[in-house]
Design an enzyme around this catalytic site. Structure first.
Site, PDB file in Angstrom:
ATOM      1  N   GLU A 254      34.636  14.307   5.317  1.00  0.00           N
ATOM      2  CA  GLU A 254      35.389  14.902   5.768  1.00  0.00           C
ATOM      3  C   GLU A 254      35.015  16.474   5.511  1.00  0.00           C
ATOM      4  OE1 GLU A 254      38.452  14.638   7.543  1.00  0.00           O
ATOM      5  OE2 GLU A 254      38.163  16.762   7.597  1.00  0.00           O
ATOM      6  N   THR A 298      38.023  14.668  13.363  1.00  0.00           N
ATOM      7  CA  THR A 298      37.355  13.501  12.746  1.00  0.00           C
ATOM      8  C   THR A 298      37.340  12.406  13.671  1.00  0.00           C
ATOM      9  OG1 THR A 298      38.817  14.065  10.712  1.00  0.00           O
ATOM     10  CG2 THR A 298      37.775  11.807  10.961  1.00  0.00           C
ATOM     11  N   HIS A 413      39.727  17.658   2.781  1.00  0.00           N
ATOM     12  CA  HIS A 413      40.367  18.184   3.917  1.00  0.00           C
ATOM     13  C   HIS A 413      41.159  19.678   3.452  1.00  0.00           C
ATOM     14  CE1 HIS A 413      42.837  18.134   7.524  1.00  0.00           C
ATOM     15  NE2 HIS A 413      42.200  17.152   7.727  1.00  0.00           N
ATOM     16  N   ASP A 472      31.713  15.158   9.308  1.00  0.00           N
ATOM     17  CA  ASP A 472      32.672  15.025  10.729  1.00  0.00           C
ATOM     18  C   ASP A 472      32.534  16.348  11.511  1.00  0.00           C
ATOM     19  OD1 ASP A 472      34.537  16.062   9.077  1.00  0.00           O
ATOM     20  OD2 ASP A 472      36.076  14.647   9.459  1.00  0.00           O
ATOM     21  N   HIS A 473      33.013  17.363  10.865  1.00  0.00           N
ATOM     22  CA  HIS A 473      33.188  18.529  11.670  1.00  0.00           C
ATOM     23  C   HIS A 473      33.235  19.796  10.814  1.00  0.00           C
ATOM     24  CE1 HIS A 473      37.080  18.176  10.354  1.00  0.00           C
ATOM     25  NE2 HIS A 473      37.066  17.110  10.790  1.00  0.00           N
TER      26      HIS A 473
HETATM   27  C1  GP9 Z   1      43.058  11.757   9.015  1.00  0.00           C
HETATM   28  C2  GP9 Z   1      41.730  12.291   8.775  1.00  0.00           C
HETATM   29  C3  GP9 Z   1      41.435  13.832   9.086  1.00  0.00           C
HETATM   30  O1  GP9 Z   1      43.284  10.419   8.907  1.00  0.00           O
HETATM   31  O2  GP9 Z   1      40.740  11.813   9.525  1.00  0.00           O
HETATM   32  O3  GP9 Z   1      41.585  14.098  10.477  1.00  0.00           O
HETATM   33  P1  GP9 Z   1      41.021  15.799  10.837  1.00  0.00           P
HETATM   34  O4  GP9 Z   1      42.393  16.737  10.553  1.00  0.00           O
HETATM   35  O5  GP9 Z   1      39.909  16.184  10.049  1.00  0.00           O
HETATM   36  O6  GP9 Z   1      40.630  15.374  12.271  1.00  0.00           O
HETATM   37 MN    MN Z   2      38.060  15.316   9.552  1.00  0.00          MN
END
Ligand code: GP9
Ligand code: MN
Length: 626
Positions: A254, A298, A413, A472-473
């Site tokens: 994350e 994500t 996050h 992921d980003h």
């Molecule tokens: C939620 C997690 C976060 O299940 O994958 O998502 P994001 O906000 O990073 O896209």
């Molecule tokens: Mn994410």
């Protein structure tokens, strides 16, 4: 002027002017719009006007004061909700709402912390115009009178409102040619045509994409197939099949950006475990690897890993196209005797995962219901990464082998809050607490990965698995450039720097292989699918995918972001400026021109596949149309 002597259209004027002023103030205070010259400033000022003249002007058709007043108050309330919705959304996503996102209301319920920290008491400001209009209607005598208007005057009024629209579009066109054909840049759109027109435009584009699916037929496939085939590389004989029949564990890290790797804060390492992997003999670590996600964050990253195709430019493809046919990585692995699953301790409906995973042919989704989540073991978005890893390995032990599973971490996050006992390093010191905290939650996730490796070794799963990890980003958006510049020791963050900050870590760990090394090719998330499948000895030559095997000698040093920015070994194209990659200085734009075409082509073909749902016409076993 006495209050009872106000001109007869005063209510209309009040409605338009108050909404206009409020919208403009909102632009200036709530969105980070880069205004470079007086013309752009002027466009920003006038851009709400045409729409407001038109929408409030409809009240000129109403014969009674009561109906007219009600209509105007309703319009004012709806527009305020739309604008405020954008403000709240922007605080979190640094972007404007698009239509498909509105269908993600279930997500908003889940946003918990983030949503709560995006709403403030002074947000009542965004409804000032509604309040003023209600007061005007209640207390001004003119509000009680019907304002009859002659048809030809009314016509003149609407001609004027359209003239205003054309003036706006004309100015926008001189400032940004082809604005309306380049749909992926929402900030430019809002800046130039205004939030309200932007939403109309968005509705138009969305309906167009629905129509595209309805109209698409197999014939469009030929073009796409030729393009994909011409971009494929030879498989690398040395690496193809080295991990045959091994379990595949892919971890979505994350918000993990690459600048934390082999870096320090307050003299302490941020990711000691991942750092040790960068030098490990069983690990390939890619240090020029970029995320290619858009609004779907994500879920976009997951989508790319599964399909090696881009998410949609607007909204999250997990929502907009979960009804499509896909040839996912999971499907290929199911066909090759793997048991496919995702392990993620969040509600199954978040990002519409439950629906999309079915379309992707993922056999089982171990969602939050499969985890033991208590007050003690959760923080921020939910289950903390360390207990999450412990519990995930317990689940993995029950899976039929070989398995393919995706783990998605959560502790790092936004807004990056954590419990004191999980803060393994001190926060960074700057004016920006988001950035300050970020380093601590990254550090914690690093510890969780270490724990995962330990658990896998203890469970006996480790030896026969491949562990793949990708960021992921981005975690730190451009809203935090000041603190980022401070951390990176720069005067400011240029568009070049922002593009470079989209690098995310990518690791492939193949236990006991002894062939790991640091890899420097320019790579992106699109490349994960072919690279991993080839390591497992599964060929992908018939798959319609945008990436290439990173071990192929034909892999090109060229990657395109979802928004059209791109990076080659020599150039970075960002903010519509061509930069020299080695110096970060602006360079001759003609150097970037050929790549601009290639980048657009890539996005175009990928969009064609998704919007037209073209894979429903394609047989990836034979590589031919069905
Ligand atoms: C939620 C997690 C976060 O299940 O994958 O998502 P994001 O906000 O990073 O896209
Ligand atoms: Mn994410």
């Amino acid at each position: 002027m006495k209050l009872n002597k106000l001109p007869k259209h005063s209510i209309l004027v009040i409605a338009i002017v108050t909404t206009w002023i409020k919208t403009y103030i909102t632009y200036q205070t709530s969105f980070d719009m880069k205004i470079e010259n007086t013309m752009q400033q002027l466009i920003l000022l006038i851009n709400p006007l045409a729409f407001l003249l038109f929408i409030y002007g409809i009240s000129l058709f109403f014969k009674t004061a009561k109906v007219r007043n009600r209509y105007m108050i309703t319009v004012s309330a709806i527009l305020s909700i739309v604008l405020y919705g954008n403000v709240a959304f922007y605080r979190f996503f640094n972007d404007f709402i698009t239509l498909p996102v509105l269908f993600q209301t279930s997500n908003f319920g889940d946003l918990g912390n983030s949503a709560a920290s995006s709403i403030y008491w002074y947000d009542i400001f965004y409804f000032t115009d509604v309040v003023l209009l209600i007061l005007a209607v209640k207390f001004l005598p003119v509000a009680k009178e019907a304002a009859i208007i002659k048809p030809n005057m009314r016509r003149t009024y609407f001609v004027l409102s359209f003239a205003m629209l054309f003036l706006n579009l004309g100015l926008a066109e001189t400032e940004r040619p082809q604005l309306l054909t380049r749909s992926f840049d929402r900030e430019l759109l809002v800046k130039n045509i205004g939030t309200y027109n932007y939403h109309l435009y968005d509705i138009f584009i969305q309906s167009k994409s629905h129509a595209q699916r309805a109209l698409a037929d197999g014939s469009e496939l030929t073009d796409v197939t030729n393009y994909v085939k011409s971009n494929q590389g030879e498989n690398n004989k040395k690496t193809f099949g080295i991990a045959k029949k091994r379990n595949v564990i892919i971890i979505s890290l994350e918000s993990t950006q690459n600048f934390v790797i082999n870096n320090k804060v307050n003299g302490q390492e941020i990711t000691p475990f991942l750092n040790s992997l960068t030098k490990d003999k069983d690990t390939f670590y890619f240090d020029n690897f970029y995320h290619q996600t858009g609004l779907g964050k994500t879920s976009d990253a997951e989508f790319i890993v599964e399909n090696s195709l881009y998410g949609t430019g607007r909204g999250a493809v997990f929502f907009t196209n979960s009804g499509n046919t896909f040839n996912s990585m999971s499907e290929r692995l199911n066909d090759n005797g793997y048991y496919t699953s995702v392990l993620h301790a969040n509600n199954k409906s978040f990002w519409n995962r439950d629906m999309m995973y079915q379309a992707l042919n993922i056999k089982h989704f171990y969602d939050v219901e499969s985890y033991d989540v208590t007050d003690e073991n959760s923080a921020n978005w939910g289950l903390k990464d360390i207990p999450y890893m412990d519990q995930s390995v317990k689940i993995m032990k029950t899976l039929p082998q070989p398995f393919y599973t995706r783990l998605i971490t959560l502790s790092n996050h936004y807004p990056f809050t954590s419990d004191p006992e999980d803060q393994l390093i001190k926060p960074y010191t700057s004016d920006d607490n988001t950035v300050n905290r970020y380093f601590q939650t990254v550090r914690y996730t690093d510890e969780a990965i270490k724990e995962l490796f330990k658990d896998l070794k203890e469970s006996g799963l480790y030896d026969n698995s491949v562990i793949v990890m990708y960021g992921d980003h981005y975690g730190i958006s451009e809203n935090h450039n000041k603190a980022m510049a401070q951390y990176l020791g720069k005067d400011s963050i240029t568009p070049f720097d922002s593009a470079q900050l989209q690098k995310v870590p990518f690791f492939i760990h193949v236990p006991h292989s002894g062939i790991g090394k640091e890899m420097h090719e320019i790579a992106g998330q699109m490349d994960i699918r072919p690279t991993v499948l080839h390591l497992l000895g599964i060929d992908t030559k018939n798959d319609l995918q945008m990436g290439t095997d990173l071990f192929s000698k034909d892999h090109k040093d060229f990657i395109t972001f979802r928004d059209g920015r791109f990076v080659t070994d020599k150039l970075v194209y960002a903010g519509e400026v061509c930069y020299d990659k080695s110096t970060g200085e602006k360079t001759d734009s003609s150097k970037c021109d050929p790549y601009i075409d290639q980048a657009n082509k890539k996005l175009d073909y990928s969009d064609k596949i998704i919007n037209g749902d073209l894979l429903r016409f394609y047989n990836n076993k034979t590589g031919e149309a069905k």
